[in-house]
Every structure is written in C-alpha cells, then in structure tokens.
Design an enzyme around this catalytic site. Structure first.
Site, PDB file in Angstrom:
ATOM      1  N   GLN A 259      -9.003  -4.402   0.097  1.00 45.78           N
ATOM      2  CA  GLN A 259      -9.910  -3.395  -0.453  1.00 45.78           C
ATOM      3  C   GLN A 259      -9.958  -3.505  -1.983  1.00 45.78           C
ATOM      4  O   GLN A 259     -11.037  -3.445  -2.593  1.00 45.78           O
ATOM      5  CB  GLN A 259      -9.437  -2.004  -0.038  1.00 45.78           C
ATOM      6  CG  GLN A 259     -10.098  -0.861  -0.783  1.00 45.78           C
ATOM      7  CD  GLN A 259      -9.671   0.474  -0.235  1.00 45.78           C
ATOM      8  OE1 GLN A 259     -10.122   0.881   0.828  1.00 45.78           O
ATOM      9  NE2 GLN A 259      -8.798   1.172  -0.943  1.00 45.78           N
TER      10      GLN A 259
ATOM     11  N   ASN B 203      -4.965  13.907   2.334  1.00 49.06           N
ATOM     12  CA  ASN B 203      -3.653  13.879   2.997  1.00 49.06           C
ATOM     13  C   ASN B 203      -2.673  13.162   2.057  1.00 49.06           C
ATOM     14  O   ASN B 203      -2.026  12.188   2.416  1.00 49.06           O
ATOM     15  CB  ASN B 203      -3.744  13.189   4.364  1.00 49.06           C
ATOM     16  CG  ASN B 203      -2.456  13.326   5.161  1.00 49.06           C
ATOM     17  OD1 ASN B 203      -1.876  12.365   5.612  1.00 49.06           O
ATOM     18  ND2 ASN B 203      -1.983  14.555   5.302  1.00 49.06           N
ATOM     19  N   LEU B 204      -2.641  13.684   0.844  1.00 50.31           N
ATOM     20  CA  LEU B 204      -1.970  12.981  -0.252  1.00 50.31           C
ATOM     21  C   LEU B 204      -0.486  12.807  -0.012  1.00 50.31           C
ATOM     22  O   LEU B 204       0.196  13.708   0.469  1.00 50.31           O
ATOM     23  CB  LEU B 204      -2.204  13.741  -1.560  1.00 50.31           C
ATOM     24  CG  LEU B 204      -3.679  13.888  -1.946  1.00 50.31           C
ATOM     25  CD1 LEU B 204      -3.791  14.612  -3.291  1.00 50.31           C
ATOM     26  CD2 LEU B 204      -4.396  12.548  -2.005  1.00 50.31           C
TER      27      LEU B 204
ATOM     28  N   ASP C 295      -3.651  -1.499  -0.054  1.00 52.45           N
ATOM     29  CA  ASP C 295      -4.900  -1.958   0.569  1.00 52.45           C
ATOM     30  C   ASP C 295      -5.404  -3.146  -0.242  1.00 52.45           C
ATOM     31  O   ASP C 295      -6.350  -3.053  -1.005  1.00 52.45           O
ATOM     32  CB  ASP C 295      -5.908  -0.814   0.609  1.00 52.45           C
ATOM     33  CG  ASP C 295      -5.391   0.344   1.446  1.00 52.45           C
ATOM     34  OD1 ASP C 295      -5.546   0.303   2.662  1.00 52.45           O
ATOM     35  OD2 ASP C 295      -4.774   1.270   0.871  1.00 52.45           O
TER      36      ASP C 295
ATOM     37  N   GLY D  93       2.204   7.586  -2.347  1.00 54.42           N
ATOM     38  CA  GLY D  93       1.397   6.432  -2.773  1.00 54.42           C
ATOM     39  C   GLY D  93       0.229   6.885  -3.638  1.00 54.42           C
ATOM     40  O   GLY D  93      -0.059   6.310  -4.691  1.00 54.42           O
ATOM     41  N   HIS D  94      -0.439   7.941  -3.194  1.00 56.26           N
ATOM     42  CA  HIS D  94      -1.548   8.484  -3.987  1.00 56.26           C
ATOM     43  C   HIS D  94      -1.038   9.043  -5.315  1.00 56.26           C
ATOM     44  O   HIS D  94      -1.647   8.834  -6.367  1.00 56.26           O
ATOM     45  CB  HIS D  94      -2.235   9.625  -3.232  1.00 56.26           C
ATOM     46  CG  HIS D  94      -2.796   9.263  -1.892  1.00 56.26           C
ATOM     47  ND1 HIS D  94      -2.314   9.784  -0.712  1.00 56.26           N
ATOM     48  CD2 HIS D  94      -3.809   8.430  -1.544  1.00 56.26           C
ATOM     49  CE1 HIS D  94      -3.013   9.292   0.302  1.00 56.26           C
ATOM     50  NE2 HIS D  94      -3.922   8.467  -0.168  1.00 56.26           N
TER      51      HIS D  94
END
Ligand code: AMP
Length: 276
Positions: free
Chosen positions: A146, A23-24, A143, A27-28
């Site tokens: 993470q 679900n790019l 994140d 940010g990706h």
C-alpha cells in the site's frame, strides 16, 4: 474540513495527515506521534473505505470504535479527526467511476488476491489528500505494498504532498498490531506470531547469502502451515524499491507474507538491507 485546513495554511501552519480506518491501536498512534513533531496541525482521518473491500470481505464486520478513537486522539492533541460517512465520501448510489490504476504494483501479492483493493485505496487516499490538503501524510510499513502504491500515485500524478512512513509496530511476541487481530480466537492468536517468525527466518537466510528464493519461499509457506495457519496466500521475496522480483543486485530485499487463520487474513513483512 478543507475550509478549516485552508484557514490553518493561511496562518502559515504546516498540516499533517494520518489516514486510518479507525479502531486505533499502537501502530496508528506511532504514526500520529511521528508526524506530530513535524507539523503544526495534525489531522487523523477515520474512514472504513467500502471501495477497498471485496464483496466477500469484512467491510460489515470491520471493527468500528469511533468514540474510543476520538478520545485517544484528543488525548494526543490532534487538531482534527476527519470521520466522514460512506455517503459523504461517495454521494449518490453509485461508486465513483474514476479509477486509479498502478498496474506494475497492484497485480501482484495482495493485489493478486484482492482484485480492486489497491484501486480503492488509491481513490480514497487521493480524495483525502484533496479534501484535507496536508503538506505531509504518513503511512505504516506494515502495509508495505500500500505504501508503495501511495508513493507511486503521489509521484506520478504530481500530488503536492510529502509521504513519510513509519515502522511496523508489534506485540511482544512479534505479531504486527492490526485491527483484524481481534478476529482471532485465543488458539489462533497463539499461532499468529508464526507469520513474523517465518519471515524473520527467511530474512536471516537472505542475510546468510542464500538466493534460492523459490525454495526459501516454499519453506516459508510450509512453516506457516505447520504452525497451524489454515491457508497461505503468499510468501515472497521482492525488491524493496518496487516489489519486482529480485535480479541479484539490489541493496534492499523485503520478505512479505499473507496467510489466513480461519477467516482472518494477516499480512506482515521484514526488510533485509544487503551490502552490495
Ligand atoms: P488501517 O487503519 O489498517 O488502514 O491503517 C492505517 C495506517 O496505519 C496505515 O498506514 C497502516 O500501514 C498503519 N498501520 C496499521 N497497523 C500498523 C502497525 N502494526 N505498525 C505500523 N503501522 C501500522
């Protein structure tokens, strides 16, 4: 996948990995663009990892848009998209019995309210690194916890990969891009930027020299509730380095928040560099 990346490596090519759940969004793609200049072959993995979702979380409803994702990656000249099924990643009826625990980092913040989440992340990241064998992998600072867990696992287990990070990419009103933003109804979407605003306010207070952290954190929570968030998981100030509670001598603090608008759980963070 491994055969392909070993063939690239045999030709002396440098390989980069961007792990995602698909679900790019921008940010990706920022991570893709950052790593693209540094490697000869970029691999983007797309895998919604069941192991990192709790039983009452959104694994089933998490947005999956593989075709659009592949089109966006093709446009950017990505060498490969690695998009295994859950069965391919976790063959057999049982989840893997091998766990990776980073106790100092995962019992707090998101780890406290999502038991097992970071253990699931650690396992899938190590699997992806072992399958793809990249020279370098990149993760977003969105994140934050993470990223710390990944760095720690790579360091502690001597995994032969360099870890890079990328900045938080935001909408014009400050809301951090996230696949989970699609869960927000228009009214919730209007309230959502208050999370970033509250963290910025907290960061500004720290820059001004305030160190009454408990009061500042409480103020942040109240601000989120006043802005229409339905529940606040945490608002916290921690050391950038290891997410421990500040002692007063650190050069970098990070303000982190997690809060709910309806069932959508949003997270964000703002770093504060201090002159010590
Ligand atoms: P996800 O698909 O949500 O698992 O995210 C895949 C990678 O993209 C992770 O390293 C995230 O930290 C990163 N990422 C997700 N959203 C953002 C954002 N708004 N800005 C920067 N990085 C992001």
């Amino acid at each position: 996948m491994r055969e392909r990346s070993r063939a690239w490596r045999a030709r002396g090519e440098r390989i980069g990995l961007v792990p995602t759940m698909g679900n790019l969004h921008g940010g990706h793609l920022e991570l893709v663009d950052r790593l693209a200049g540094e490697v000869d072959r970029l691999v983007v993995s797309i895998f919604v990892n069941p192991l990192q979702f709790g039983p009452d979380e959104d694994y089933d409803s998490y947005p999956r848009t593989l075709e659009a994702d592949l089109a966006a990656l093709e446009e950017r000249g990505v060498a490969a998209a690695f998009a295994p099924t859950a069965r391919e990643m976790y063959p057999g009826a049982e989840p893997p019995r091998t766990g990776i625990d980073v106790p100092a980092l995962t019992g707090t913040l998101c780890g406290a309210s999502r038991p097992g989440h970071f253990a699931g992340v650690a396992v899938v990241v190590v699997k992806l690194l072992n399958i793809i064998e990249p020279d370098v992998a990149i993760f977003g600072r969105k994140d934050y916890q993470q990223l710390q867990v990944v760095r720690r696992v790579v360091h502690d287990l001597d995994l032969p990969v360099a870890i890079r990070d990328g900045p938080v990419v935001r909408e014009a009103d400050g809301l951090a891009l996230s696949s989970r933003n699609s869960y927000l109804a228009p009214e919730q979407r209007r309230r959502a930027p208050a999370l970033y605003a509250a963290l910025c306010e907290l960061a500004a207070a720290l820059r001004d020299g305030r160190r009454d952290l408990a009061a500042l954190e409480a103020q942040g929570r109240e601000r989120l509730l006043a802005a229409g968030f339905d529940a606040v998981d945490y608002v916290a100030v921690r050391r950038c380095e290891d997410l421990a509670e500040p002692r007063g001598d650190e050069a970098c603090l990070v303000c982190l928040g997690a809060a709910y608008l309806g069932s959508a759980r949003l997270i964000d963070n703002v770093e504060v560099a201090l002159h010590v």
